[in-house]
Design an enzyme around this catalytic site. Structure first.
Site, PDB file in Angstrom:
ATOM      1  N   GLY B 449       0.849  -1.194   0.000  1.00 32.10           N
ATOM      2  CA  GLY B 449       0.000   0.000   0.000  1.00 32.10           C
ATOM      3  C   GLY B 449       0.875   1.231   0.000  1.00 32.10           C
ATOM      4  O   GLY B 449       2.104   1.143   0.139  1.00 32.10           O
ATOM      5  N   LEU B 450       0.245   2.402  -0.131  1.00 34.04           N
ATOM      6  CA  LEU B 450       0.977   3.662  -0.176  1.00 34.04           C
ATOM      7  C   LEU B 450       1.706   3.928   1.137  1.00 34.04           C
ATOM      8  O   LEU B 450       1.365   3.356   2.178  1.00 34.04           O
ATOM      9  CB  LEU B 450      -0.002   4.808  -0.438  1.00 34.04           C
ATOM     10  N   GLY B 454      -0.913   2.611   6.547  1.00 31.46           N
ATOM     11  CA  GLY B 454      -1.170   1.880   7.793  1.00 31.46           C
ATOM     12  C   GLY B 454      -0.636   0.449   7.770  1.00 31.46           C
ATOM     13  O   GLY B 454      -1.014  -0.370   8.608  1.00 31.46           O
ATOM     14  N   SER B 523       6.092  -1.766  -1.854  1.00 30.34           N
ATOM     15  CA  SER B 523       6.170  -2.699  -2.999  1.00 30.34           C
ATOM     16  C   SER B 523       5.209  -2.279  -4.106  1.00 30.34           C
ATOM     17  O   SER B 523       4.196  -2.925  -4.329  1.00 30.34           O
ATOM     18  CB  SER B 523       5.934  -4.135  -2.565  1.00 30.34           C
TER      19      SER B 523
END
Lengths: 303, 609
Positions: B449-450, B454, B523
């Site tokens: 995720g960005l 989180g 990733s």
């Protein structure tokens, strides 16, 4: 086959390379099919496919995209050859074209588009074929000079000349993504003369229409057309005349121009071709349009 | 001298290359014209499409309307003509900016080359480039066509100066050259020896092309090698191993070695549909049967015992990059070599060759039309030779795993010694035994995720819960990894790919030890996440997409990184000036807008552990 001073003759090499392509396709694609039109190129391609898998029969069916307007001789020859090869023959006719009675007299360019282009796309989609062998050769027409042996088509069967893959050595990339399919042309490097020489060396049966014989014909716009059945619409005052003619390429009979010729054997045809200074597709009426027209047909899915 | 019938001919493939105005199209047009290959109706079409009624051969040779609109020829075009002795297949490669890709493609099949030079201009930088590429692709015989001799008064001293200068280049590259003074426009020395150049006694271009040896002829004297393309099974007994002979010849009873198994058998039958043969040679497509039952399938290679085949899973090669998206070391591609396709990645770019100067430079990626020397690793060992020894067993292509497009072409130098020397050491305590002792199934949970989505927060909560349950787990956090294992990596695409590979390999060792591993990394690329999935057994890898929209992540900005990226202080920042490719089919998707980290952690454990 005769032998050159060193190594293989050019026909032996062309044969081996085509067999290599056919085997690669079958080994690496899920559901291949061979387009079969009963013409001379189909005759050579079918023979090569049989050689590639001998002593087993070729592990794929033949597909004829029918327009209902082929010469009668071609239908007989097609059924006979498929049976002799021990292969399944699928015949597809575009049901919409059939329902509308699409024909070359009333529908002009729509005839080829509906029967051949749309018919082919329907058949490939319906049977889930992922690769289709075609007998096209690069020397036939200028827009084919850059065609790949393995040509990628989008999920909607469109050809994008700008997104074709580089093709190196004998390493053919047969993989596809996202519903793409392949057109594979094992005869890419053959010329018309090579096809006839191969037919001669291997004594392959071909439709008698390639050989000169007296046939009922009419002349229109400089082209000699054969009146193959009573669906041919004669103009007022037009009567068929018997001429000694033969065909260099075969398609729908009202669209295939004949040439005046005395070539009555394969050897005669080879002699005629070596002396001829006209190209093979000269008598194909569908090509006699701006010189980019074949490319446009291909982009929309024509073989 | 058009062909007169069916006498046996040999086949020669050659490539033509030259700069934009060297008159290549005119020369090819002239060759086709002299051999009777330009039909009347095509000439008529040409006259119709040219403006002033003059025939321009370039129009005949430019195939596609798409190109005519752009005024360039963008691709290799194939031409055909023949004489009484030979059939010729010409790869006509344009001299424009895409020349590397096109020339390499055209030259890959060629036996010889025709290199054009304009007599008025002499040798150009491009002449050197083209010569280098020809040599790279293994072409040794070159005709130097010194064109437009009519425009320099057919002056011998002009020709001698050009031919002499080129002899030096050819000598340094190991090319065998025939320089020919000619004029495509007048036909001098193309097909007819020219009275205009009485001082030249060498062959015309066509004579040269009729005599130069074809590669297939040379390949016949080499040791026998044939990759198995297809196994033909008929009934219970017949097993035919079909392929195209890459080099040498095979006769009945010859001893064969099978690679990679290294088993032996001898040739019992050489089957073709025409008849069984006693002997078959390089270039022929045949099927062999063996005198005994031996396991053999597509991709195996049959060879004479003295054939120079090696088996390895790492080698050094020259790589020509042919795609818009650059080569990234560490990224997994498909590699096709002869009849085998395996997974492969570049472990190191040793250098890039500048084709203008032939200098070797350092490089971290290869862009379109770049040529580099690289080390490549395969996920399974393959039999091969060097490219010098065999074009069939020493060449490969790289294919994109997602689009399946052909990305690059490779020429093998040699196996890397480490591949031969490093064996898998067998360890007695198996990974199953280690997992059983911990009473758990090892797994890798991959959080993507960005930045600020989180990932680390949720992974940390999952880890705490697992620990409380008595499970053995460990967190590999993207930020922490960059303090050590990946300390030498930055944030370019190439470095991100390598970072993911290192974390995946570390996680692999930990799952071998029986642990449940939680990896939290941005990733950003699908290709690498798929690569991680492939190195784990089915069911031991789960991709968890921590889905937070960019504007939300940017608003949270816990480390202040987005602010710095927006101000330009940080570059290559995912979501700002570097792409994020969201998973298409994650095993679990966490919508952080509708779910607290605590709820997310519970959901993950219920679903996966």
């Amino acid at each position: 086959m005769g032998r050159a001073a060193h190594g293989l003759t050019h026909l032996e090499q062309l044969e081996a390379e085509s067999i290599h392509i056919i085997r690669e396709t079958v080994a690496e694609t899920q559901r291949p099919v061979m387009l079969y039109s009963a013409g001379k190129d189909s005759a050579v391609m079918l023979h090569l496919a049989r050689k590639a898998f001998y002593p087993a029969p070729p592990p794929f069916p033949l597909l004829h995209v029918d327009t209902t307007w082929k010469f009668r001789d071609m239908y007989d020859h097609r059924d006979h050859m498929a049976a002799a090869a021990g292969m399944e023959l699928i015949v597809h006719r575009n049901p919409e074209a059939e329902a509308q009675g699409v024909n070359p007299f009333d529908h002009g360019p729509a005839h080829t588009e509906l029967w051949k282009t749309d018919g082919l796309k329907q058949a490939l989609t319906k049977h889930g074929f992922t690769a289709a062998f075609g007998g096209a050769r690069r020397d036939e027409e200028a827009s084919r000079a850059k065609e790949r042996v393995v040509s990628v088509r989008s999920a909607t069967h469109r050809w994008d000349p700008k997104s074709q893959r580089p093709e190196l050595w004998r390493l053919y990339n047969m993989r596809v993504a996202n519903g793409e399919t392949l057109r594979v042309f094992p005869l890419s490097d053959w010329t018309e003369l090579d096809v006839w020489r191969y037919i001669e060396v291997h004594a392959l049966p071909v439709v008698p229409l390639y050989f000169a014989a007296p046939r009922p014909t009419v002349e229109r716009d400089g082209a000699i057309l054969m009146v193959d059945d009573d669906r041919f619409r004669l103009a007022e005052g037009e009567t068929p005349v018997e001429r000694v003619v033969r065909f260099r390429t075969l398609g729908c009979y009202p669209l295939s121009g004949a040439i005046e010729s005395c070539a009555s054997s394969v050897a005669d045809i080879i002699n005629e071709l070596t002396a001829s200074s006209f190209s093979e597709r000269q008598a194909r009426l569908i090509d006699r349009e701006p010189s980019a027209s074949m490319e446009m047909k291909k982009q929309s899915g024509y073989f | 001298m058009p062909d007169q019938g069916g006498a046996p001919k040999s086949l020669l493939r050659f490539v033509t290359c030259g700069s934009v105005d060297d008159g290549k199209s005119t020369l090819l047009g002239r060759l086709l014209f002299e051999t009777g290959k330009i039909p009347e109706d095509q000439l008529a079409t040409l006259r119709a499409s040219s403006r002033d009624g003059e025939i321009d051969y370039a129009l005949l040779l430019d195939g596609l309307a798409a190109e005519r609109e752009q005024g360039i020829t963008i691709d290799v075009a194939w031409r055909y003509f023949e004489t009484e002795r030979r059939k010729f297949i010409v790869a006509d490669t344009p001299g424009h900016e895409q020349y590397t890709r096109n020339m390499v493609t055209g030259a890959s099949r060629a036996d010889a080359a025709v290199l054009l030079v304009d007599a008025r201009k002499g040798l150009l930088t491009q002449t050197l480039r083209h010569s280098y590429l020809l040599r790279l692709l293994g072409i040794r015989n070159v005709a130097l066509a010194v064109n437009k001799m009519d425009l320099v008064g057919v002056d011998q001293s002009v020709f001698d100066r050009i031919a002499g200068a080129y002899a030096t280049i050819a000598g340094s590259l190991g090319l065998t050259v025939q320089a020919i003074p000619l004029s495509a426009a007048t036909g001098l020395n193309v097909a007819k020896p020219g009275g205009a150049a009485p001082w030249y006694s060498g062959p015309t271009l066509l004579q040269y092309l009729e005599q130069v040896p074809a590669r297939e002829e040379a390949a016949e004297g080499q040791p026998f090698i044939m990759p198995v393309q297809w196994v033909s099974r008929v009934g219970a007994d017949f097993r035919g191993y079909a392929g195209t002979i890459a080099s040498g010849s095979v006769s009945l009873g010859d001893a064969l070695r099978l690679f990679p198994s290294r088993r032996t058998a001898s040739a019992a039958r050489i089957v073709t549909m025409d008849r069984d043969l006693d002997r078959a040679v390089a270039g022929q497509s045949v099927a062999l049967t063996f005198d005994r039952e031996v396991d053999c399938s597509r991709g195996d290679v049959l060879a004479a015992p003295n054939a120079p085949l090696q088996i390895a899973d790492q080698f050094e090669a020259t790589l020509v990059w042919m795609a818009e998206q650059p080569l990234l070391p560490g990224r997994s591609y498909r590699l096709k070599l002869a009849a085998s396709t395996v997974g492969a990645w570049v472990t190191e770019i040793k250098s890039e060759t500048n084709v203008e100067t032939l200098e070797k430079l350092a490089a971290r990626t290869l862009e379109l039309n770049a040529i580099g020397t690289v080390n490549i690793a395969l996920d399974r060992a393959l039999p091969f030779t060097s490219y010098e020894e065999s074009r069939e067993l020493g060449a490969f292509i790289l294919i994109d795993r997602d689009t399946e497009a052909t990305l690059g072409a490779g020429l093998i130098h040699h196996a890397l010694r480490r591949a031969e020397n490093v064996q898998w050491q067998t360890i007695d305590v198996t990974r199953e035994a280690r997992a059983a002792a911990k009473n758990q199934r090892p797994k890798l949970l991959w959080f993507t995720g960005l930045s600020g989505a989180g990932k680390s927060t949720i992974a940390n909560l999952v880890d705490r819960k697992l620990h409380a349950m008595g499970k053995h787990s460990f967190v590999l956090d993207g930020d922490n990894i960059r303090h050590g294992l990946s300390k030498n990596l930055g944030f370019t695409d190439a470095d991100r790919v390598e970072n993911v590979r290192r974390v995946a390999e570390a996680a692999k060792l930990m799952t071998d030890a029986g642990l449940i591993v939680l990896a939290a990394l941005i990733s950003p690329f699908r290709a690498e996440r798929e690569m991680v999935r492939r190195i784990f057994p089915p069911g031991e890898f789960a991709e968890i997409f921590v889905d937070t929209p960019l504007d939300v992540a940017e608003q949270r900005d816990p480390k202040g990184l987005y602010a710095r990226a927006r101000s330009g202080e940080l570059t290559n920042f995912t979501g700002i000036d570097s792409p994020y490719e969201p998973p298409e089919h994650p095993d679990i998707r966490i919508d952080t807008n509708s779910m607290s980290p605590e709820e997310a952690a519970t959901m993950i454990i219920n679903a996966l552990i």
